[in-house]
Write a protein that holds these residues in place. Structure first.
Motif, PDB file in Angstrom:
ATOM      1  N   ARG A  12       0.869  -1.185   0.000  1.00 57.88           N
ATOM      2  CA  ARG A  12       0.000   0.000   0.000  1.00 57.88           C
ATOM      3  C   ARG A  12       0.906   1.235   0.000  1.00 57.88           C
ATOM      4  O   ARG A  12       1.909   1.271   0.718  1.00 57.88           O
ATOM      5  CB  ARG A  12      -0.896   0.000   1.231  1.00 57.88           C
ATOM      6  N   SER A  72      -3.551   0.346  -3.275  1.00 60.73           N
ATOM      7  CA  SER A  72      -3.371  -0.948  -2.619  1.00 60.73           C
ATOM      8  C   SER A  72      -3.084  -1.987  -3.692  1.00 60.73           C
ATOM      9  O   SER A  72      -3.725  -2.007  -4.742  1.00 60.73           O
ATOM     10  CB  SER A  72      -4.636  -1.339  -1.851  1.00 60.73           C
ATOM     11  N   TRP A  92      -5.316  -1.158  -6.915  1.00 60.49           N
ATOM     12  CA  TRP A  92      -6.617  -0.522  -6.680  1.00 60.49           C
ATOM     13  C   TRP A  92      -6.373   0.814  -6.010  1.00 60.49           C
ATOM     14  O   TRP A  92      -5.483   0.939  -5.173  1.00 60.49           O
ATOM     15  CB  TRP A  92      -7.480  -1.412  -5.775  1.00 60.49           C
ATOM     16  N   LYS A  93      -7.177   1.821  -6.371  1.00 60.98           N
ATOM     17  CA  LYS A  93      -7.032   3.134  -5.743  1.00 60.98           C
ATOM     18  C   LYS A  93      -8.279   3.475  -4.945  1.00 60.98           C
ATOM     19  O   LYS A  93      -9.375   3.001  -5.233  1.00 60.98           O
ATOM     20  CB  LYS A  93      -6.789   4.226  -6.790  1.00 60.98           C
ATOM     21  N   ARG A  94      -8.045   4.305  -3.942  1.00 64.19           N
ATOM     22  CA  ARG A  94      -9.142   4.871  -3.156  1.00 64.19           C
ATOM     23  C   ARG A  94      -8.766   6.315  -2.898  1.00 64.19           C
ATOM     24  O   ARG A  94      -7.660   6.610  -2.449  1.00 64.19           O
ATOM     25  CB  ARG A  94      -9.311   4.115  -1.838  1.00 64.19           C
ATOM     26  N   ALA A 103     -13.018   1.419  -3.485  1.00 62.78           N
ATOM     27  CA  ALA A 103     -11.789   1.201  -4.236  1.00 62.78           C
ATOM     28  C   ALA A 103     -12.127   0.833  -5.676  1.00 62.78           C
ATOM     29  O   ALA A 103     -13.139   0.187  -5.948  1.00 62.78           O
ATOM     30  CB  ALA A 103     -10.972   0.092  -3.582  1.00 62.78           C
TER      31      ALA A 103
END
Length: 130
Positions: A12, A72, A92-94, A103
């Motif tokens: 992350r 992540s 994956w993005k948030r 996400a």
């Protein structure tokens, strides 16, 4: 039903301003480097030691990553051979600006790692891993 990451979380990181391309999006090479390092985790575990990246197949960028996004990285071993391990890696993005945001998968690819010995030549994976 929303998509969910495949594999286990292996890394992350937060995207920073220094990691952008001239258009202001996060540079693809930055993301690729983080995926390579994090995706090596299950390869190192299977090999019980040093591995090197020898190939990257089917890299697909689905969405851009923006400054401040939390990225992540998830990994799944898809195949192991005599000396190599293939790992499917997803990023994956948030958005950190929207704490309740779901996400979103931004990229994925399959990395091939080869176990190497002290002589830096390929070595067989431990028999329990094969």
């Amino acid at each position: 039903m929303p998509e969910t990451p495949e594999g286990r979380l292996v890394g992350r990181v937060i995207a920073m301003p220094a990691d952008t391309n001239p258009e202001g999006d996060i540079f693809g090479g930055w993301l690729l480097a983080h995926m390579d390092v994090a995706g090596a985790t299950p390869a190192f575990e299977l090999a019980q030691g040093r591995c090197v990246t020898v190939a990257l197949d089917a890299m697909v960028f689905h969405q851009p990553v923006s400054v401040g996004d939390e990225v992540s990285i998830y990994a799944t071993v898809v195949k192991s051979g005599r000396t190599s391990v293939r790992v499917h890696v997803e990023a994956w993005k948030r958005s950190r600006n929207e704490p309740r945001a779901e996400a979103v998968r931004v990229t994925e690819g399959v990395f091939t790692y080869v176990a190497i010995g002290d002589d830096r030549k390929p070595r067989p994976l431990p028999t329990a891993a094969a």
